[in-house]
Write an enzyme that holds these catalytic residues in place. Structure first.
Site, PDB file in Angstrom:
ATOM      1  N   ARG A 158       0.865  -1.173   0.000  1.00 30.07           N
ATOM      2  CA  ARG A 158       0.000   0.000   0.000  1.00 30.07           C
ATOM      3  C   ARG A 158       0.906   1.230   0.000  1.00 30.07           C
ATOM      4  O   ARG A 158       2.030   1.197   0.511  1.00 30.07           O
ATOM      5  CB  ARG A 158      -0.887   0.031   1.246  1.00 30.07           C
ATOM      6  CG  ARG A 158      -1.829  -1.159   1.398  1.00 30.07           C
ATOM      7  CD  ARG A 158      -2.632  -1.017   2.696  1.00 30.07           C
ATOM      8  NE  ARG A 158      -3.585  -2.097   2.875  1.00 30.07           N
ATOM      9  CZ  ARG A 158      -3.345  -3.202   3.585  1.00 30.07           C
ATOM     10  NH1 ARG A 158      -2.166  -3.367   4.176  1.00 30.07           N
ATOM     11  NH2 ARG A 158      -4.266  -4.136   3.700  1.00 30.07           N
ATOM     12  N   LYS A 182      -2.307  -1.987   8.002  1.00 26.15           N
ATOM     13  CA  LYS A 182      -3.503  -1.497   8.687  1.00 26.15           C
ATOM     14  C   LYS A 182      -3.576  -2.089  10.091  1.00 26.15           C
ATOM     15  O   LYS A 182      -3.209  -3.233  10.308  1.00 26.15           O
ATOM     16  CB  LYS A 182      -4.759  -1.874   7.893  1.00 26.15           C
ATOM     17  CG  LYS A 182      -4.921  -1.095   6.595  1.00 26.15           C
ATOM     18  CD  LYS A 182      -6.239  -1.415   5.929  1.00 26.15           C
ATOM     19  CE  LYS A 182      -6.463  -0.549   4.691  1.00 26.15           C
ATOM     20  NZ  LYS A 182      -7.756  -0.849   4.029  1.00 26.15           N
ATOM     21  N   HIS A 257      -2.012   2.157  -6.047  1.00 25.46           N
ATOM     22  CA  HIS A 257      -2.748   0.910  -5.848  1.00 25.46           C
ATOM     23  C   HIS A 257      -2.859   0.094  -7.131  1.00 25.46           C
ATOM     24  O   HIS A 257      -3.100  -1.114  -7.080  1.00 25.46           O
ATOM     25  CB  HIS A 257      -4.144   1.210  -5.291  1.00 25.46           C
ATOM     26  CG  HIS A 257      -4.362   0.627  -3.931  1.00 25.46           C
ATOM     27  ND1 HIS A 257      -3.549   0.900  -2.860  1.00 25.46           N
ATOM     28  CD2 HIS A 257      -5.297  -0.240  -3.460  1.00 25.46           C
ATOM     29  CE1 HIS A 257      -3.978   0.239  -1.794  1.00 25.46           C
ATOM     30  NE2 HIS A 257      -5.026  -0.459  -2.129  1.00 25.46           N
ATOM     31  N   ARG A 260      -0.329  -2.474  -6.850  1.00 22.91           N
ATOM     32  CA  ARG A 260      -0.715  -3.485  -5.853  1.00 22.91           C
ATOM     33  C   ARG A 260      -1.713  -4.467  -6.462  1.00 22.91           C
ATOM     34  O   ARG A 260      -1.572  -5.689  -6.338  1.00 22.91           O
ATOM     35  CB  ARG A 260      -1.312  -2.789  -4.633  1.00 22.91           C
ATOM     36  CG  ARG A 260      -1.795  -3.727  -3.518  1.00 22.91           C
ATOM     37  CD  ARG A 260      -2.166  -2.878  -2.310  1.00 22.91           C
ATOM     38  NE  ARG A 260      -2.965  -3.582  -1.325  1.00 22.91           N
ATOM     39  CZ  ARG A 260      -2.448  -4.320  -0.334  1.00 22.91           C
ATOM     40  NH1 ARG A 260      -1.149  -4.474  -0.237  1.00 22.91           N
ATOM     41  NH2 ARG A 260      -3.241  -4.894   0.550  1.00 22.91           N
ATOM     42  N   HIS A 283      -4.098  -8.732   4.011  1.00 22.48           N
ATOM     43  CA  HIS A 283      -5.553  -8.684   4.125  1.00 22.48           C
ATOM     44  C   HIS A 283      -6.009  -9.454   5.356  1.00 22.48           C
ATOM     45  O   HIS A 283      -5.561 -10.577   5.594  1.00 22.48           O
ATOM     46  CB  HIS A 283      -6.217  -9.312   2.891  1.00 22.48           C
ATOM     47  CG  HIS A 283      -6.171  -8.442   1.681  1.00 22.48           C
ATOM     48  ND1 HIS A 283      -6.310  -8.930   0.401  1.00 22.48           N
ATOM     49  CD2 HIS A 283      -6.001  -7.098   1.542  1.00 22.48           C
ATOM     50  CE1 HIS A 283      -6.236  -7.944  -0.463  1.00 22.48           C
ATOM     51  NE2 HIS A 283      -6.047  -6.818   0.205  1.00 22.48           N
ATOM     52  N   TYR A 292      -9.337 -10.651  -6.415  1.00 21.01           N
ATOM     53  CA  TYR A 292      -8.366 -10.759  -7.501  1.00 21.01           C
ATOM     54  C   TYR A 292      -8.554 -12.036  -8.319  1.00 21.01           C
ATOM     55  O   TYR A 292      -8.113 -12.100  -9.460  1.00 21.01           O
ATOM     56  CB  TYR A 292      -6.944 -10.682  -6.937  1.00 21.01           C
ATOM     57  CG  TYR A 292      -6.674  -9.350  -6.297  1.00 21.01           C
ATOM     58  CD1 TYR A 292      -6.532  -8.201  -7.061  1.00 21.01           C
ATOM     59  CD2 TYR A 292      -6.603  -9.221  -4.915  1.00 21.01           C
ATOM     60  CE1 TYR A 292      -6.314  -6.970  -6.485  1.00 21.01           C
ATOM     61  CE2 TYR A 292      -6.378  -7.991  -4.320  1.00 21.01           C
ATOM     62  CZ  TYR A 292      -6.240  -6.874  -5.113  1.00 21.01           C
ATOM     63  OH  TYR A 292      -6.033  -5.644  -4.534  1.00 21.01           O
TER      64      TYR A 292
END
Length: 311
Positions: A158, A182, A257, A260, A283, A292
């Site tokens: 990210r 995150k 992104h 990514r 994730h 994806y």
């Protein structure tokens, strides 16, 4: 804390403070919650609801309906519903509210858009442009720009993770980079050989030159810095990538992104295990990574349609 003392502005401030200090949420996430709850506070105050216990399901539904009538997108409505559910759940846990009034609050499902993905040939061409800039330009930042794109694509970072990387976070012998994702979760991500080489070139040749030109004796630990020697921000990376991708055709947002998304899709196209890709991307949910697989399937269908004689 008694319900009688639960004035909404003060309770919202307490909640936002807990997001930062107790839960370690990012500044961007806290700002999103603050915006959503400020909108709720304005609506509730106009309805005469000034304390946390005045918030009920009927008021929350009216708030979302009002936002929808004002033209708010489905994505915004879904985010607002999620924000207020988290807020009310916290209020119940803290004893501010007697029951969870938002438990049954549902916003509209946000439309699912497949992410923008670049083809392998396009990525090679873009990296070749950056390689040419390194050879032909006297600007040390050309080395930085090449390393930024190599890392974004090689490690599917990210942009917030990329700008947070320090020099010491890269292990060149093992070809890995440590990032903080995150929720302040740390993970170690592999680097490809070209990305490791590009990063090494920047660290050994480009970065010292930039620091010397800026006259900085006590440099920032940041891996990627700007011309004045300070850590590069997300806006600087966005400008770089938007300029690089500006001529690329296709739908979807242009920005860091994109690399990514592209890295994740190319990994799955190449046979990578879905859970391994989930771990690499950081994730929390496998369902997020599964998006994806839809991109890979869409690409496969397009290749089939163009190539198979009976498609």
């Amino acid at each position: 804390m008694s319900a009688s003392g639960s004035e909404l502005p003060a309770i919202i401030e307490r909640f936002l403070d807990s997001l930062t200090h107790a839960r370690g949420r990012s500044p961007q996430t806290v700002r999103a919650y603050a915006s959503d709850l400020a909108a709720l506070l304005r609506f509730a105050t106009n309805r005469g609801a000034r304390r946390a216990e005045d918030i009920d399901l009927e008021l929350l539904r009216a708030w979302l309906w009002d936002a929808q009538a004002s033209g708010r997108s489905r994505a915004t409505l879904s985010r607002r519903a999620s924000s207020v559910r988290s807020f009310v759940r916290w209020c119940v846990e803290e004893g501010v509210m007697p029951s969870d009034a938002a438990n049954r609050l549902r916003g509209p499902k946000a439309a699912t858009h497949l992410p923008r993905v670049l083809g392998a040939d396009t990525v090679r061409e873009l990296l070749a442009v950056l390689e040419t800039n390194v050879r032909e330009s006297a600007d040390p930042l050309a080395l930085r720009d090449r390393a930024i794109v190599e890392l974004l694509y090689a490690s599917a970072l990210r942009v917030s993770e990329l700008v947070g990387v320090d020099v010491d976070d890269i292990d060149f012998s093992r070809r890995t980079v440590r990032v903080i994702g995150k929720g302040q979760k740390e993970r170690v991500v592999p680097l490809g050989a070209p990305a490791a080489t590009a990063a090494m070139d920047w660290v050994e040749r480009g970065r010292p030159t930039v620091l010397a030109q800026a006259g900085i004796e006590s440099p920032s630990p940041a891996l990627f810095i700007g011309r004045r020697g300070a850590r590069i921000g997300t806006r600087g990376v966005y400008r770089l990538i938007a300029g690089l991708l500006g001529e690329e055709v296709g739908s979807g947002q242009l920005g860091p992104h994109t690399f990514r998304h592209t890295a994740a899709t190319h990994l799955l196209d190449g046979g990578a295990d879905l859970r391994a890709v989930q771990e690499m991307l950081g994730h929390a949910s496998l369902g997020t990574t599964q998006l994806y697989t839809h991109v890979s399937s869409a690409r496969l269908r397009e290749v089939y349609r163009q190539a198979h004689p009976r498609a």
